[in-house]
Design a protein around this motif. Structure first.
Motif, PDB file in Angstrom:
ATOM      1  N   GLN A 136       0.835  -1.207   0.000  1.00  0.00           N
ATOM      2  CA  GLN A 136       0.000   0.000   0.000  1.00  0.00           C
ATOM      3  C   GLN A 136       0.869   1.257   0.000  1.00  0.00           C
ATOM      4  O   GLN A 136       0.454   2.300  -0.510  1.00  0.00           O
ATOM      5  CB  GLN A 136      -0.983  -0.030   1.175  1.00  0.00           C
ATOM      6  CG  GLN A 136      -2.032  -1.134   0.993  1.00  0.00           C
ATOM      7  CD  GLN A 136      -3.385  -0.783   1.600  1.00  0.00           C
ATOM      8  OE1 GLN A 136      -3.694   0.365   1.825  1.00  0.00           O
ATOM      9  NE2 GLN A 136      -4.176  -1.809   1.860  1.00  0.00           N
ATOM     10  N   TYR A 137       2.059   1.154   0.563  1.00  0.00           N
ATOM     11  CA  TYR A 137       2.994   2.273   0.451  1.00  0.00           C
ATOM     12  C   TYR A 137       3.329   2.511  -1.021  1.00  0.00           C
ATOM     13  O   TYR A 137       3.359   3.657  -1.488  1.00  0.00           O
ATOM     14  CB  TYR A 137       4.258   1.965   1.251  1.00  0.00           C
ATOM     15  CG  TYR A 137       5.219   3.120   1.309  1.00  0.00           C
ATOM     16  CD1 TYR A 137       5.094   4.104   2.293  1.00  0.00           C
ATOM     17  CD2 TYR A 137       6.242   3.240   0.378  1.00  0.00           C
ATOM     18  CE1 TYR A 137       5.972   5.184   2.335  1.00  0.00           C
ATOM     19  CE2 TYR A 137       7.115   4.313   0.407  1.00  0.00           C
ATOM     20  CZ  TYR A 137       6.971   5.285   1.396  1.00  0.00           C
ATOM     21  OH  TYR A 137       7.839   6.353   1.432  1.00  0.00           O
ATOM     22  N   ASP A 138       3.556   1.455  -1.748  1.00  0.00           N
ATOM     23  CA  ASP A 138       3.941   1.605  -3.160  1.00  0.00           C
ATOM     24  C   ASP A 138       2.800   2.162  -4.015  1.00  0.00           C
ATOM     25  O   ASP A 138       3.030   3.001  -4.880  1.00  0.00           O
ATOM     26  CB  ASP A 138       4.388   0.249  -3.735  1.00  0.00           C
ATOM     27  CG  ASP A 138       5.805  -0.102  -3.314  1.00  0.00           C
ATOM     28  OD1 ASP A 138       6.553   0.802  -2.886  1.00  0.00           O
ATOM     29  OD2 ASP A 138       6.161  -1.290  -3.406  1.00  0.00           O
ATOM     30  N   ILE A 139       1.581   1.686  -3.756  1.00  0.00           N
ATOM     31  CA  ILE A 139       0.489   2.185  -4.599  1.00  0.00           C
ATOM     32  C   ILE A 139      -0.195   3.405  -3.986  1.00  0.00           C
ATOM     33  O   ILE A 139      -1.075   3.996  -4.585  1.00  0.00           O
ATOM     34  CB  ILE A 139      -0.555   1.092  -4.937  1.00  0.00           C
ATOM     35  CG1 ILE A 139      -1.253   0.574  -3.695  1.00  0.00           C
ATOM     36  CG2 ILE A 139       0.097  -0.053  -5.710  1.00  0.00           C
ATOM     37  CD1 ILE A 139      -2.517  -0.188  -4.041  1.00  0.00           C
ATOM     38  N   GLU A 140       0.201   3.785  -2.785  1.00  0.00           N
ATOM     39  CA  GLU A 140      -0.218   5.063  -2.198  1.00  0.00           C
ATOM     40  C   GLU A 140      -1.735   5.150  -2.022  1.00  0.00           C
ATOM     41  O   GLU A 140      -2.394   6.086  -2.469  1.00  0.00           O
ATOM     42  CB  GLU A 140       0.311   6.230  -3.043  1.00  0.00           C
ATOM     43  CG  GLU A 140       1.824   6.145  -3.160  1.00  0.00           C
ATOM     44  CD  GLU A 140       2.462   7.193  -4.046  1.00  0.00           C
ATOM     45  OE1 GLU A 140       1.761   7.727  -4.913  1.00  0.00           O
ATOM     46  OE2 GLU A 140       3.653   7.457  -3.877  1.00  0.00           O
ATOM     47  N   ALA A 141      -2.246   4.140  -1.341  1.00  0.00           N
ATOM     48  CA  ALA A 141      -3.691   4.050  -1.144  1.00  0.00           C
ATOM     49  C   ALA A 141      -4.102   4.179   0.320  1.00  0.00           C
ATOM     50  O   ALA A 141      -5.241   3.912   0.660  1.00  0.00           O
ATOM     51  CB  ALA A 141      -4.174   2.694  -1.667  1.00  0.00           C
ATOM     52  N   GLN A 142      -3.173   4.581   1.176  1.00  0.00           N
ATOM     53  CA  GLN A 142      -3.393   4.412   2.621  1.00  0.00           C
ATOM     54  C   GLN A 142      -4.241   5.514   3.264  1.00  0.00           C
ATOM     55  O   GLN A 142      -3.984   6.691   3.064  1.00  0.00           O
ATOM     56  CB  GLN A 142      -2.050   4.410   3.358  1.00  0.00           C
ATOM     57  CG  GLN A 142      -0.976   3.628   2.681  1.00  0.00           C
ATOM     58  CD  GLN A 142       0.039   4.570   2.049  1.00  0.00           C
ATOM     59  OE1 GLN A 142      -0.295   5.555   1.422  1.00  0.00           O
ATOM     60  NE2 GLN A 142       1.295   4.230   2.242  1.00  0.00           N
ATOM     61  N   PHE A 143      -5.173   5.066   4.084  1.00  0.00           N
ATOM     62  CA  PHE A 143      -5.858   5.957   5.017  1.00  0.00           C
ATOM     63  C   PHE A 143      -5.755   5.348   6.413  1.00  0.00           C
ATOM     64  O   PHE A 143      -5.709   4.115   6.558  1.00  0.00           O
ATOM     65  CB  PHE A 143      -7.334   6.133   4.636  1.00  0.00           C
ATOM     66  CG  PHE A 143      -7.525   6.948   3.390  1.00  0.00           C
ATOM     67  CD1 PHE A 143      -7.718   8.316   3.457  1.00  0.00           C
ATOM     68  CD2 PHE A 143      -7.483   6.343   2.132  1.00  0.00           C
ATOM     69  CE1 PHE A 143      -7.880   9.073   2.303  1.00  0.00           C
ATOM     70  CE2 PHE A 143      -7.635   7.097   0.978  1.00  0.00           C
ATOM     71  CZ  PHE A 143      -7.833   8.460   1.058  1.00  0.00           C
ATOM     72  N   PHE A 144      -5.728   6.212   7.409  1.00  0.00           N
ATOM     73  CA  PHE A 144      -5.546   5.766   8.794  1.00  0.00           C
ATOM     74  C   PHE A 144      -6.361   6.691   9.685  1.00  0.00           C
ATOM     75  O   PHE A 144      -6.241   7.905   9.590  1.00  0.00           O
ATOM     76  CB  PHE A 144      -4.054   5.860   9.162  1.00  0.00           C
ATOM     77  CG  PHE A 144      -3.698   5.283  10.502  1.00  0.00           C
ATOM     78  CD1 PHE A 144      -3.099   4.027  10.590  1.00  0.00           C
ATOM     79  CD2 PHE A 144      -3.945   5.971  11.682  1.00  0.00           C
ATOM     80  CE1 PHE A 144      -2.762   3.488  11.833  1.00  0.00           C
ATOM     81  CE2 PHE A 144      -3.628   5.432  12.925  1.00  0.00           C
ATOM     82  CZ  PHE A 144      -3.026   4.194  12.992  1.00  0.00           C
ATOM     83  N   ASP A 145      -7.209   6.102  10.527  1.00  0.00           N
ATOM     84  CA  ASP A 145      -8.011   6.900  11.458  1.00  0.00           C
ATOM     85  C   ASP A 145      -7.754   6.452  12.897  1.00  0.00           C
ATOM     86  O   ASP A 145      -7.722   5.248  13.172  1.00  0.00           O
ATOM     87  CB  ASP A 145      -9.515   6.717  11.176  1.00  0.00           C
ATOM     88  CG  ASP A 145      -9.933   7.240   9.811  1.00  0.00           C
ATOM     89  OD1 ASP A 145      -9.391   8.263   9.370  1.00  0.00           O
ATOM     90  OD2 ASP A 145     -10.803   6.596   9.185  1.00  0.00           O
TER      91      ASP A 145
END
Lengths: 384, 384, 384, 384
Positions: free
Chosen positions: B186-195
């Protein structure tokens, strides 16, 4: 490409003071030395980078001017032969924030390819999914699985991974076009295979039919050739002609004018290239779309997870991507990293005063995110 | 994490002699300067790296010993508090060829997590898909969407992205387990969300039921609760108990003994954890499996695209991954990069003389490759 | 329609001697009286009918001549008004083996519909999936969800269940076409809903645009309108124009002539109408296809589970369906029951001496069988 | 079974006066004679029957008492041998409104099957999808693709079409159970194939293992045997044991008691049997479910398109289906036609005073309707 491949790279950990970090004591420093020696990294020192609250792309927005690309490609035509080994005279966009890698965005490759009169680019195949898009010129045939496909301004030629392909310039002038591939993505997930094919095309493949066989089988709207069902690898339609794309965009704007649904927002027509065998995205990892923004219209800022590359096909305008803003005109390319808001403003082109629309080809990695339940979009509300 | 984020990094191109490279002339050097200035990179200088003939992983095989991990985790328990910001006392495997990044392989994260008696790890949620696997101990409850799930030796707890979760140690002793996530991918495809969620669990979530509510609804073979169809996010079954996994493996080997199909190769039982709502992989990006290799058996060398992390659950043996070979025993972890041949040999464990099988938990990124038409395997033929 | 609906129909069982039947004794006869009284039927007396070794259709092959249909439809135009209640001036094929029911085959309805100049057929909607096919003439618009769709020779107009629709004849002459629906199938599974709509169309719906809005959005090959994704019910493309179908068939035969794949067997071109949103059959329960058989060619006898209705669009020839054989010419309809071998022979039509091909529109219930894992085909090998 | 198969049945049309019918004139009568002669039926005389405003089933609700069925089955055991030709000692429910056909509803077959001590029912296979459900007793093994599956009270044994199967009674007493199949549906769509298998089972198939091989491979919750993926035809799990079903129902009611979701409405637990390979319905054409209604609870009247057959497994109560209402107790069967509202009231059973729940097995044709976009439900609101 700069990652160490051999030997054991020591992990370098520094115990630092910080709001969420443990107190730095000799025991902690000793523990961190133990982590290093054992090739371990604690989450609590890295979580902000690794797991951000929303995507923060390593890439940044950037624009390349077509005139510059075309000039350098032309000079390459004079100096660099095309042949086995180098394979293609393709020159790739290197995002300024990606350390000199030939990556347009974190996942996408985009290049200008250039073929001199009479030249062939040798046959090969690879797992990387690819397409060609032609912003100007004609004269080259892309030969896919022995089917010669002519390329002309506005045409979109998708090519699913592991199909054999070559190029042949049958004209008496050079031709340039753009190639899009998922090279960075496949580099990251390490799924690549590559096979060399024949060095020379056959006589038959040097013919220059007006339409490919694939179009004759699959290019009729809503109609599929029963004999071909379940055959082949990936999308069976190898060329989407400009006349069709143009007509689809024109229809959307005319429907809007007549008060009917059709556009994605006022003055903004959008078509997606799809695989006629299943109606989904045209390539397993790449979405390709074409936008037409009516003269004077500015689109609402919109973000999506994953990144895009755009090329201006016609008209001119102003593009705002995050903190960057550029004037763009025919042939210019620009990239929009993940979760960066993008807004496009079209302005009347003097050379095209009647329509004045801004036409944009786009490709993105959306199918990757979508198939893995990671695709998300957000459009800012704007007030007229 | 070392990529430049700001400013324009100049592309550095050197015209070099080479079998597939153009002749180095002043004109070529001038062209390459033009590429650099325009942020362009020609394919012909990079194609071998970018588009290899088969996957060449940036990662390499490596083994971590459980005793080392457990010792360092225990020391962390004394020195590093758990709380908001650091979020988890998790210590990640850092592949020796990945430049100090906390990546077990190019796409997968694996860590030992450690919770002291009475501790809570605060609630959060994120797009990264995750699971827990327990090689020893018990006493911690993972609370997912307010449903407390007990964790015991052999249990597998999947957790699809964007479900709220926290941990609670209700025992009077510390507990360790491993976490697996798709953080690098997910770091590579840059899709991350964090709550961030609540800092403290409620009274009810501090209860310690013997079974989670998810198991009571979804843990009955082939039976689904009609009231829950279409609800929730991702796999609804939050724990796969060891007793079931063990029975499934035992059944496969007994069927083989009786002359019936059941194993993937002689002496090699294999089960896959699946989402009971659709029968496919348990997480959108992660495949999880459990192997049992009968005493004395050596598995045929097998490659696949994409990478895996293994943990020895029981028994001991010898593992060969490409050019590397290690003895492994309970708790040891090892990683197998993309397209690296892996063979496993089981030897009778003195402490378990009756069965002597080697039990291995595995997780991989196979669903990513499979959904994108990039999964490929190859098994070498062996001669008895 | 003759099944008893009320009261308890006594089951009538006769104990009979037979090779697989129990001996007829007073005790057996007493048992059978017990079955009757309890509303029970033993399998052993019925299994041959209920579970045959292969499909034995209740329907039989039959041909209807177009001239007869057209004459009767024209007389109906004079005598029978169109309006609410009767809903449509449609006259259905009644298979001679189906007891007078208006069923073309066991699952399919086919009718000639006739609309006088200036007439409207009132709006309604129903779960039955429907289409129109035009063998000759023009002048009527089918209005689907308020979108007027012109109908001309060779056009195919699908209409998924529960879309509102009406017809409007804007011409100064009558027009006939055929309707196909899944009425018998939905009668059998008892899934039907029917709603009456507005009695009169609006002014706007009485306009006669050259193309429907649906075609402007969805009629471009491989291109989908992003604004319309996920909207509407069933196939979004409401008309498949003859020019496209004709071109697709011509292309297949020309590819065959040039030595390339394209036809389903020598001299036999075949296209299937598909929903561009998913590439599958155009209606949930109905498959629609178009055949072109080159002059002088005879197709190999082919069976499939499920039944079909054909209409000759152009040319003439000889059709053999099981034990039946007929000469057919433009407009003639014929039906082929389940598992009946069908062979088609094309002969040069004097009125069409250049091409001489036999053009045939076909619809069938194949999607029902296919989705339920019951579709099966068999083609007899023939020797040239 | 009474439809004419041969010859041309004249269509019988009578011109009648009616609110939506054309005026009866000599010309109209002449037209109708023309229709008859040409084998045509006008829609306007039939539309109300063919296309009703909502489903009006040809079947009607009915209940069969288990004691009657069991008595007649036992007498058949004495009088009717089991063997090739008759194939099975199965006695089918014949809906009182379906003209003496052995159809429980318009699409479903339900029968009591009876096997004497030591008897074998010979091997066959067919496209019809089938299952067994056991309301009492044990001792018979169903042998599917040579895998013997024991049958005991509460067990559900699905069997997808075209798997070879036979039955073997290994006990010293007779055994009865119910069979459910999609015979009427396949009769209507004419998709049936039937093959005779071996007359005698092998020695190995006469063994009486406690669990089938299919259960050993597929009966572990959420775990699939990797060696078996993609093999076989239809659901790989051949038996769903009562202990699992009972536990799943108990869990739902206990969760409800504790204030958590789990039941479909207050006091009403419901589980669906699914294929573990894909999580969908257990058979391509048949849905199977199990209800538990807490003592004293009455369920809200609910309709759905398509029909169901229920068997009371335990407890007793009152069932209301449309205009019919019956007391039911263990073993009783009742049928609910399409779109008929059904409500179930449970009453404390004296013999089971602790729990007092009403347990009901149900099967329906819902997958047919669902896959064809025709499934619809409606629940009446009730006021507590």
């Amino acid at each position: 490409m700069t990652e160490p491949r051999d030997g054991v790279s020591p992990v370098s950990l520094t115990a630092e003071e910080g709001p969420d970090q443990p107190s730095v004591t000799p025991a902690l420093e000793d523990l961190y030395r133990g982590f290093e020696k054992a090739l371990l990294v604690p989450l609590w020192t890295r979580i902000g980078d690794l797991m951000p609250e929303h995507p923060r792309s390593r890439a940044r927005p950037h624009r390349w001017e077509w005139s510059t690309l075309l000039d350098l490609a032309g000079r390459s035509g004079d100096l660099v032969p095309v042949g086995r080994g180098g394979e293609r005279r393709a020159i790739a966009l290197a995002n300024p924030s990606l350390g000199g890698r030939p990556y347009a965005t974190s996942t996408l490759w985009a290049a200008i390819q250039y073929l001199m009169p009479g030249e062939d680019a040798p046959e090969h195949r690879h797992t990387q999914n690819a397409f060609r898009f032609v912003v100007e010129g004609e004269g080259v045939w892309t030969v896919v699985e022995r089917d010669p496909v002519p390329m002309r301004r506005g045409d979109f030629l998708p090519q699913t991974g592991m199909n054999w392909h070559a190029h042949h310039n049958a004209a008496d002038h050079a031709m340039a076009w753009i190639d899009g591939l998922d090279i960075p993505f496949q580099y990251d997930i390490e799924a690549q295979f590559f096979d060399f094919g024949r060095d020379r095309l056959s006589e038959e493949e040097h013919t220059t039919p007006d339409r490919s066989r694939s179009e004759r089988l699959w290019g009729h709207p809503g109609l599929v050739p029963v004999s071909q069902l379940g055959r082949g690898r990936g999308t069976p339609l190898l060329c989407y002609r400009w006349a069709d794309t143009d007509a689809a965009l024109t229809d959307q704007l005319e429907l809007e004018q007549a008060g009917h649904p059709g556009t994605v927002e006022p003055g903004h027509a959008l078509v997606r290239y799809t695989d006629p065998a299943h109606g989904g995205d045209v390539l397993p990892t790449v979405r390709a779309q074409f936008h037409r923004v009516r003269s004077g219209v500015e689109t609402a800022p919109r973000r999506e997870t994953g990144s895009s590359v755009y090329q201006v096909f016609d008209g001119s305008g102003q593009v705002t991507a995050g903190d960057f803003s550029w004037s763009v005109t025919r042939g210019d390319l620009f990239v929009v990293p993940s979760w960066t808001p993008l807004s496009i403003r079209s302005q009347a082109s003097p050379s095209d005063s009647d329509s004045g629309a801004l036409d944009l080809f786009q490709f993105s990695d959306a199918p990757i995110l979508s198939k893995l339940d990671l695709f998300r979009t957000h459009t800012e509300e704007t007030h007229a």
